[in-house]
Design a protein around this motif. Structure first.
Motif, PDB file in Angstrom:
ATOM      1  N   TYR B  38       0.827  -1.204   0.000  1.00  0.00           N
ATOM      2  CA  TYR B  38       0.000   0.000   0.000  1.00  0.00           C
ATOM      3  C   TYR B  38       0.866   1.260   0.000  1.00  0.00           C
ATOM      4  CZ  TYR B  38      -4.074   2.903   0.835  1.00  0.00           C
ATOM      5  OH  TYR B  38      -5.063   3.840   0.703  1.00  0.00           O
ATOM      6  N   ALA B  39       2.026   1.192   0.654  1.00  0.00           N
ATOM      7  CA  ALA B  39       2.956   2.320   0.630  1.00  0.00           C
ATOM      8  C   ALA B  39       3.461   2.551  -0.789  1.00  0.00           C
ATOM      9  CB  ALA B  39       4.121   2.064   1.581  1.00  0.00           C
ATOM     10  N   LEU B  50      -4.604  10.974  -4.086  1.00  0.00           N
ATOM     11  CA  LEU B  50      -4.345  10.479  -2.746  1.00  0.00           C
ATOM     12  C   LEU B  50      -5.621  10.349  -1.924  1.00  0.00           C
ATOM     13  CD1 LEU B  50      -1.174  12.534  -1.824  1.00  0.00           C
ATOM     14  CD2 LEU B  50      -1.337  10.057  -1.872  1.00  0.00           C
ATOM     15  N   PHE B  51      -6.642  11.138  -2.324  1.00  0.00           N
ATOM     16  CA  PHE B  51      -7.820  11.200  -1.470  1.00  0.00           C
ATOM     17  C   PHE B  51      -8.887  10.188  -1.837  1.00  0.00           C
ATOM     18  CE2 PHE B  51      -6.088  15.655  -1.584  1.00  0.00           C
ATOM     19  CZ  PHE B  51      -5.286  15.437  -0.479  1.00  0.00           C
ATOM     20  N   VAL B  53      -9.370   5.951  -2.123  1.00  0.00           N
ATOM     21  CA  VAL B  53      -8.724   4.699  -1.737  1.00  0.00           C
ATOM     22  C   VAL B  53      -8.738   3.746  -2.926  1.00  0.00           C
ATOM     23  CG1 VAL B  53      -8.899   2.699  -0.233  1.00  0.00           C
ATOM     24  CG2 VAL B  53      -9.330   4.980   0.673  1.00  0.00           C
ATOM     25  N   ASP B  54      -7.570   3.205  -3.259  1.00  0.00           N
ATOM     26  CA  ASP B  54      -7.462   2.219  -4.331  1.00  0.00           C
ATOM     27  C   ASP B  54      -6.824   0.954  -3.774  1.00  0.00           C
ATOM     28  OD1 ASP B  54      -8.374   3.624  -6.681  1.00  0.00           O
ATOM     29  OD2 ASP B  54      -6.631   4.922  -6.394  1.00  0.00           O
ATOM     30  N   TYR B  55      -7.132  -0.153  -4.432  1.00  0.00           N
ATOM     31  CA  TYR B  55      -6.504  -1.415  -4.022  1.00  0.00           C
ATOM     32  C   TYR B  55      -5.469  -1.878  -5.035  1.00  0.00           C
ATOM     33  CZ  TYR B  55     -10.132  -1.527  -0.527  1.00  0.00           C
ATOM     34  OH  TYR B  55     -10.918  -1.222   0.536  1.00  0.00           O
ATOM     35  N   HIS B 246      -2.868  17.575   8.844  1.00  0.00           N
ATOM     36  CA  HIS B 246      -3.709  17.090   7.746  1.00  0.00           C
ATOM     37  C   HIS B 246      -3.126  17.409   6.383  1.00  0.00           C
ATOM     38  CE1 HIS B 246      -6.995  15.494  10.060  1.00  0.00           C
ATOM     39  NE2 HIS B 246      -6.725  16.442  10.929  1.00  0.00           N
ATOM     40  N   LEU B 248       0.119  16.668   5.664  1.00  0.00           N
ATOM     41  CA  LEU B 248       1.343  15.895   5.444  1.00  0.00           C
ATOM     42  C   LEU B 248       1.401  15.457   3.987  1.00  0.00           C
ATOM     43  CD1 LEU B 248       1.905  13.438   8.416  1.00  0.00           C
ATOM     44  CD2 LEU B 248       3.296  15.364   7.738  1.00  0.00           C
ATOM     45  N   TRP B 250       1.707  12.985   1.931  1.00  0.00           N
ATOM     46  CA  TRP B 250       1.783  11.523   2.060  1.00  0.00           C
ATOM     47  C   TRP B 250       2.454  10.880   0.861  1.00  0.00           C
ATOM     48  CZ3 TRP B 250       1.350   9.364   6.536  1.00  0.00           C
ATOM     49  CH2 TRP B 250       0.601   9.982   7.536  1.00  0.00           C
ATOM     50  N   MET B 254       5.672   8.552   1.360  1.00  0.00           N
ATOM     51  CA  MET B 254       5.694   7.130   1.024  1.00  0.00           C
ATOM     52  C   MET B 254       6.804   6.833   0.021  1.00  0.00           C
ATOM     53  SD  MET B 254       3.621   5.552   2.884  1.00  0.00           S
ATOM     54  CE  MET B 254       3.225   6.585   4.258  1.00  0.00           C
TER      55      MET B 254
END
Lengths: 328, 286
Positions: B38-39, B50-51, B53-55, B246, B248, B250, B254
Motif C-alpha cells: 500500500y505504501a 491520494l484522497f 482509496v485504491d486497491y 492534515h 502531510l 503523504w 511514502m
C-alpha cells in the motif's frame, strides 16, 4: 532446552558456553593465551565503558542535580528532589507526577498486550510455515518483510493507512459496515494505544514467528508419528506435546521482546507524538530532557526506567544462570 | 455399501481443510505484505488521487520520487545513513571478533562476568544513557555530526556482535586451534589466519543485522543531530512535514519510505537463511 542441532541454520538461542579447557600441561602457552585474551578484550571493554558505563553514571548523577540541556556545565546538587520532594504541603518529583505514572501504565499495557499478541500470531505463522506446501519459501520470505522495514517507516505507513479521512482501514471498515463513521485512530484517546499496538505487532510478529519456527524445526518427528498413528487430535498434540517442548525457546524470545517493549520510543513518538494517552516511559523521559530542557528531572525518569529494566534483567539472568553455568 | 459415503466424507473433510489452509496462507501474506504494498501504491499517486482509496496500482506516476530525490537534504541523509551504518558495522566487527575469540576460545577467570556485562549492556534502555552520552558527545565536539552516531551506536551493535560471534566461535572444532598452537602460532595469528576465514558467514550475518539496526535507529539520531544536512534517514522521514497534521505530503513521504526500505528488503530476502540463524543465535530484535 535440550534441542539438538538437527537444523544447520538454526542454532539454539542460549548464551554461549565456553569451549573445553586446553590440556593443562601446556602451562606457558595457556598463560600466553590468557594474556592475549585480555588484550583482545580491553578495546571492547573500553568502548563499552565510554559509551554505556560512564554515560549511565553521569545520567544517575544528573538526576541528583538541576542541570539544564542548554548548558550541562553549571548545575547544583539537589539530592533526591527530582525523584520526590515534599514542599509546602504537596509532593513533587517524578514519583509524584501523575503523567509519569500514566506513562508507566501505558508502557506496561503496551508491553503485555503487544508481546502476547505477537506470541500468538508468531506461533500461528510458525506452525503454518512448519507444514509442507508449495511456495513455502516465498511465504517465509514474505514474513520477513515487516521485520526489515525501519520502525519509523512502518509507523508512517500505518499512520497513512489509519488516516481518519483518507485511510484504507477506515475505508474497509466502513465498506464492511463495521463502523458508521470514520475513526480517528491516532488521536482518539481510546484508540491511539491500540493503533500503536497494531503497528508494533505487525512489525515484530516476524521475529517471534522465526524464533518459534526454529524451535519447531528442531523437534523430533517420531512422537508426532506416534500421535498420528494413535489418531490423537492435532489440537491436543499441539497443547500436550509441541507447546511444552518449544516453551523454553519461546520464553527466551518473549523475554527479549518484553525488555525491548519496555523501552519503546520510536513507534509511539512518530505515530502519536507526545500525546499523554500513549506516552511511554522513554517518551516521557526524552520529553523532559530535550523538549523541556530539564536534564535533572529527565535523568531521574531515565534512571527509574533503567532500574525497572535492570531489575527484570537481573531476575532473568538469575533464573537463567543455571543455563549459562550449566554448560561450563 | 456403507463405505462409499464414508470415503467421500473424508475426502470432503480433506478438501475443506485444504481450502482453510489456503485461506490461512493468504491471510498471512496479506498481513505481512499488504502495508508495504500500500505504501508503494501510495507513492505512485499524485495530488488529489491520494484522497481516493485504491486497491490496485493504476498509474505509475514517479513525480513523488523525483521530488524526494531532488531534495539535497534527503540525499544528504541517505549518505549519512550509509556512512554511519557501515562505519558502525566495521567498528563492531573489529572489536567484536577479537573479543569473541577471547570469550569463545580461551578459558580464563572473569570470562563469565564479562559475558554478563555484555548481555547487560545489550539490554540498556537507550534513554537511560541519553543525557550522559549527550555530555560525552559535546565534550568530544561531535554534536550535530554523524560521527556522534557511529560512536553511540556501538552501545547496541557491539554487545550483539560479541554475543553472536562468541556463539559461532564456540561451535568451531577445537582441533583447528590445537594444530595452530602446536605449530607455534601466536594468538593473533591464530585468530586472523585460522578463525576469521572460517567466521566469514557468521560475520556476514552479524554485520548485516548490525547494519540494519544502525540504519533503523531513531532516538540517538533524533537527539544528537540538529540540522537537515547531518540527519540520518529515519529522522529525515519522521520530520517530513506539511503545513499541518492534515497536510502531510503523504505521496512524497511514502516515496521516501519506499526508497530507504527497498534496499533493506532486497538484502533481507537474499540473506534470509543467514538472518534467521543470526536472529536465533542472538535472540535480539533487529
Amino acid at each position: 532446552m535440550a534441542l539438538s542441532k538437527t537444523d544447520p541454520v538454526a542454532t539454539r538461542p542460549v548464551p554461549p558456553a565456553p569451549v573445553q579447557a586446553m590440556p593443562r600441561r601446556r602451562g606457558r602457552v595457556s598463560r600466553q593465551r590468557v594474556r592475549a585474551a585480555w588484550l583482545f578484550l580491553i578495546p571492547m571493554l573500553l568502548v563499552l565503558a565510554g559509551v554505556a558505563g560512564w554515560p549511565l553514571l553521569r545520567t544517575i548523577w544528573f538526576s541528583l542535580t538541576d542541570a539544564s540541556f542548554s548548558d550541562l556545565t553549571s548545575y547544583h546538587f539537589i539530592g533526591l528532589e527530582n525523584y520526590l520532594v515534599y514542599d509546602d504541603g504537596a509532593w513533587y518529583g517524578v514519583l509524584a507526577d501523575p503523567v509519569w505514572w500514566h506513562a508507566v501504565w501505558n508502557t506496561v499495557f503496551f508491553t503485555v498486550v503487544s508481546v502476547s499478541l505477537e506470541t500468538v500470531f508468531g506461533l500461528v505463522i510458525a506452525l503454518t510455515l512448519n507444514m509442507q506446501f508449495r511456495g513455502r519459501g516465498w511465504v517465509r520470505a514474505a514474513t520477513l518483510v515487516p521485520w526489515a522495514i525501519p520502525t519509523i517507516v512502518s509507523a508512517k505507513m500505518w499512520g497513512w493507512m489509519l488516516h481518519d479521512q483518507f485511510g484504507i482501514i477506515n475505508h474497509i471498515l466502513l465498506g464492511l459496515g463495521v463502523i458508521d463513521s470514520p475513526l480517528n485512530w491516532t488521536a482518539n484517546p481510546d484508540l491511539s494505544m491500540w493503533a500503536v499496538i497494531m503497528v508494533d505487532v505487525w512489525k515484530t510478529t516476524p521475529f517471534m514467528a522465526l524464533l518459534a519456527l526454529a524451535a519447531l524445526q528442531m523437534l523430533p518427528s517420531d512422537c508426532y508419528e506416534a500421535a498420528k498413528v494413535d489418531g490423537i487430535n492435532p489440537v491436543k498434540v499441539f497443547f500436550r506435546v509441541t507447546l511444552p517442548l518449544i516453551t523454553p525457546a519461546l520464553m527466551v524470545a518473549i523475554i527479549f521482546r518484553v525488555l525491548d517493549a519496555l523501552r519503546v520510543f520510536d513507534v509511539i513518538y512518530v505515530l502519536t507524538s507526545n500525546s499523554e494517552d500513549t506516552m511511554s516511559m522513554s517518551v516521557y523521559a526524552r520529553q523532559q530532557l530535550v523538549q523541556f530542557q530539564d536534564v535533572g528531572y529527565g535523568s531521574a525518569a531515565s534512571t527509574v526506567l533503567f532500574l525497572i529494566i535492570a531489575l527484570l534483567t537481573i531476575t532473568y539472568l538469575y533464573l537463567g544462570r543455571k543455563q549459562i553455568g550449566g554448560d561450563a | 455399501m456403507s463405505a462409499q459415503p464414508l470415503v467421500s466424507r473424508r475426502k470432503l473433510k480433506r478438501y475443506v481443510g485444504k481450502v482453510a489452509f489456503f485461506f490461512l496462507i493468504v491471510a498471512i501474506l496479506l498481513f505481512t505484505v499488504f502495508p508495504f504494498y500500500y505504501a508503494i501504491l501510495t507513492s505512485f499517486k499524485s495530488g488529489s488521487e491520494l484522497f481516493t482509496v485504491d486497491y490496485w496500482i493504476h498509474s505509475l506516476n514517479v513525480g513523488n520520487y523525483a521530488s524526494v530525490l531532488g531534495q539535497q537534504s534527503f540525499l544528504d541523509s541517505i549518505w549519512n545513513s550509509v556512512l554511519v551504518s557501515s562505519m558502525t558495522v566495521l567498528i563492531a566487527m573489529l572489536l567484536g571478533v577479537t573479543a569473541a575469540y577471547a570469550l569463545g576460545r580461551v578459558r580464563f577467570r572473569g570470562r563469565g562476568p564479562i559475558l554478563m556485562i555484555v548481555l547487560g549492556v545489550s539490554m540498556f534502555p537507550q534513554v537511560a544513557v541519553l543525557s550522559g552520552l549527550f555530555e560525552v558527545i559535546r565534550a568530544m565536539d561531535l554534536y550535530n555530526n554523524p560521527w556522534s552516531l557511529v560512536f553511540s551506536y556501538t552501545i547496541f551493535t557491539l554487545p550483539f556482535t560479541v554475543w553472536v560471534l562468541t556463539t559461532f566461535m564456540r561451535q568451531l572444532p577445537k582441533e583447528l586451534e590445537e594444530a595452530a598452537i602446536v605449530d607455534g602460532a601466536s594468538p593473533v595469528v591464530t585468530l586472523f589466519k585460522v578463525f576469521v576465514p572460517l567466521m566469514g558467514p557468521a560475520m556476514a550475518t552479524t554485520g548485516l543485522l548490525a547494519f540494519i539496526a544502525a540504519w533503523n535507529e531513531f532516538l540517538f539520531a533524533l537527539t544528537f543531530t540538529l540540522t537537515n544536512d547531518q540527519r540520518t534517514v529515519p529522522v529525515a522521514i519522521a520530520l517530513i512535514t506539511g503545513g499541518s497534521q492534515h497536510e502531510l505530503p503523504w505521496g512524497t513521504l511514502m516515496a521516501a519510505s519506499v526508497i530507504v526500505t527497498v534496499p533493506l528488503i532486497v538484502l533481507v530476502l537474499i540473506f534470509q537463511r543467514r538472518i534467521v540463524s543470526g536472529l536465533t543465535a542472538g535472540a535480539v530484535k533487529g
